[in-house]
Design an enzyme around this catalytic site. Structure first.
Site, PDB file in Angstrom:
ATOM      1  N   GLU A 308       0.816  -1.230   0.000  1.00 27.52           N
ATOM      2  CA  GLU A 308       0.000   0.000   0.000  1.00 27.52           C
ATOM      3  C   GLU A 308       0.842   1.269   0.000  1.00 27.52           C
ATOM      4  O   GLU A 308       0.308   2.366   0.073  1.00 27.52           O
ATOM      5  CB  GLU A 308      -0.948   0.056   1.209  1.00 27.52           C
ATOM      6  CG  GLU A 308      -1.899  -1.100   1.350  1.00 27.52           C
ATOM      7  CD  GLU A 308      -2.793  -0.984   2.575  1.00 27.52           C
ATOM      8  OE1 GLU A 308      -2.754   0.065   3.262  1.00 27.52           O
ATOM      9  OE2 GLU A 308      -3.542  -1.934   2.856  1.00 27.52           O
ATOM     10  N   GLY A 309       2.169   1.159  -0.015  1.00 24.94           N
ATOM     11  CA  GLY A 309       3.012   2.329   0.157  1.00 24.94           C
ATOM     12  C   GLY A 309       3.225   2.698   1.605  1.00 24.94           C
ATOM     13  O   GLY A 309       3.759   3.768   1.909  1.00 24.94           O
TER      14      GLY A 309
END
Length: 342
Positions: A308-309
């Site tokens: 998801e970063g």
């Protein structure tokens, strides 16, 4: 990036790679000069000082700033999921994008905490790539077009780009890329992903082995690795990394999957990812070994493997702190503190 009517799509990518701007060393020199005047011993802030130099080098500014950081998450689905390589069904990719949109995911909370923008890109989730154990994931035109989409996705202005991904089965894709690039055995690169059991892990290793064996004759070319074994998010991430370099935007890489896109570019030209740092080292698979091969020392090691970063976004806090120290600390003269004699 536009396609030349007389060239193959990958030729345009290769031409672009030859035009990457270098680091602005004169800006680094000015940052170092200011650092020597700050009210602290030389080197006392360790990598915090290196971070400011890195920002200056790739923003091309002697006074670097992070005013518009952005997390860009690219999401794709993969035909190899049919091989039973994930603990979750592909429908979860779409469900997680809905959660991002509703503000309910981990990345939403991290971005809100540190004032980071967030963009999420749906890369044809309803049309998974082909099963890499049976055929190439994408043809050359589709791979190059998705690379170009990744380049365009960062338009709109940012001064620090954090890259993330979402996609059921994409740790299998990443493992296949690492196996193709670095050799060894498939098991060296395969991890548990979303938490597969022993039988699922065995299926995952088998899928990676079969995919690389099928495409082996073509894998000396990193762009063929990208299109045959990668997914749409890998192509888009690679494009975003190159676009950021062209626009002088420093990049923070997230974890195991995002790093696979960087590894492809590194295989094409090791200097092409000089503007990237590793936000963290993932607990997934062989991420630490991949970072070692890329020459990237992670900023954080929190045992994370979410994607998801999230790890890249957390690293923004360190980057902002480094900049605050550099920009706002008093100098020896301002503080009337005696500096070290020359």
């Amino acid at each position: 990036m536009t396609f030349s009517p007389t060239a193959l799509p990958f030729d345009d990518i290769r031409a672009l790679m030859a035009q990457l701007p270098p680091a602005a060393e004169e800006c680094v020199d000015l940052v170092r000069a200011r650092d020597r005047e700050l009210v602290k011993p030389a080197g006392a802030l360790g990598r915090m000082e290196d971070i400011v130099e890195w920002l200056a080098a790739w923003q091309g500014r002697s006074q670097p700033a992070v005013l518009r950081p952005l997390v860009a998450v690219f999401a794709g689905n993969h035909g190899v999921a049919a091989q039973g390589v994930s603990a979750y069904p592909q429908a979860v990719t779409r469900q997680m994008l809905d959660t991002f949109a509703a503000g309910g995911a981990a990345i939403n909370q991290i971005c809100a905490t540190f004032d980071i923008g967030l963009k999420v890109f749906d890369l044809a989730l309803d049309l998974p790539t082909a099963d890499i154990t049976q055929e190439p994931a994408l043809d050359e035109k589709a791979a190059a077009a998705t690379f170009a989409f990744g380049m365009e996705a960062i338009a709109g202005g940012t001064d620090l780009l954090c890259l993330g991904e979402m996609g059921i089965a994409n740790t299998t894709i990443a493992a296949a890329i690492y196996y193709a690039l670095y050799g060894g055995s498939a098991q060296d690169w395969v991890g548990r992903g979303t938490g597969v059991d022993d039988a699922g892990f065995a299926r995952k290793v088998s899928a990676v082995e079969r995919a690389v064996a099928l495409h082996k004759a073509h894998l000396s070319d990193p762009l063929e690795v990208m299109r045959r074994l990668g997914g749409r998010e890998i192509c888009a991430l690679a494009g975003a990394i190159i676009a950021a370099r062209m626009e002088r935007i420093p990049v923070i890489l997230d974890g195991y999957v995002v790093t696979a896109a960087a590894a492809i570019l590194h295989a094409l030209d090791p200097s092409s990812i000089d503007h990237c740092i590793a936000g963290h080292v993932s607990a997934e698979g062989a991420h630490a070994e991949v970072l070692r091969r890329l020459g990237k020392k992670p900023l954080l090691d929190l045992g994370m493997r979410l994607g998801e970063g999230s790890g890249a976004a957390l690293a923004v806090a360190v980057v902002k702190a480094a900049l605050a120290c550099h920009n706002d600390m008093a100098t020896f003269e301002q503080a009337k503190v005696a500096s070290k004699p020359n």
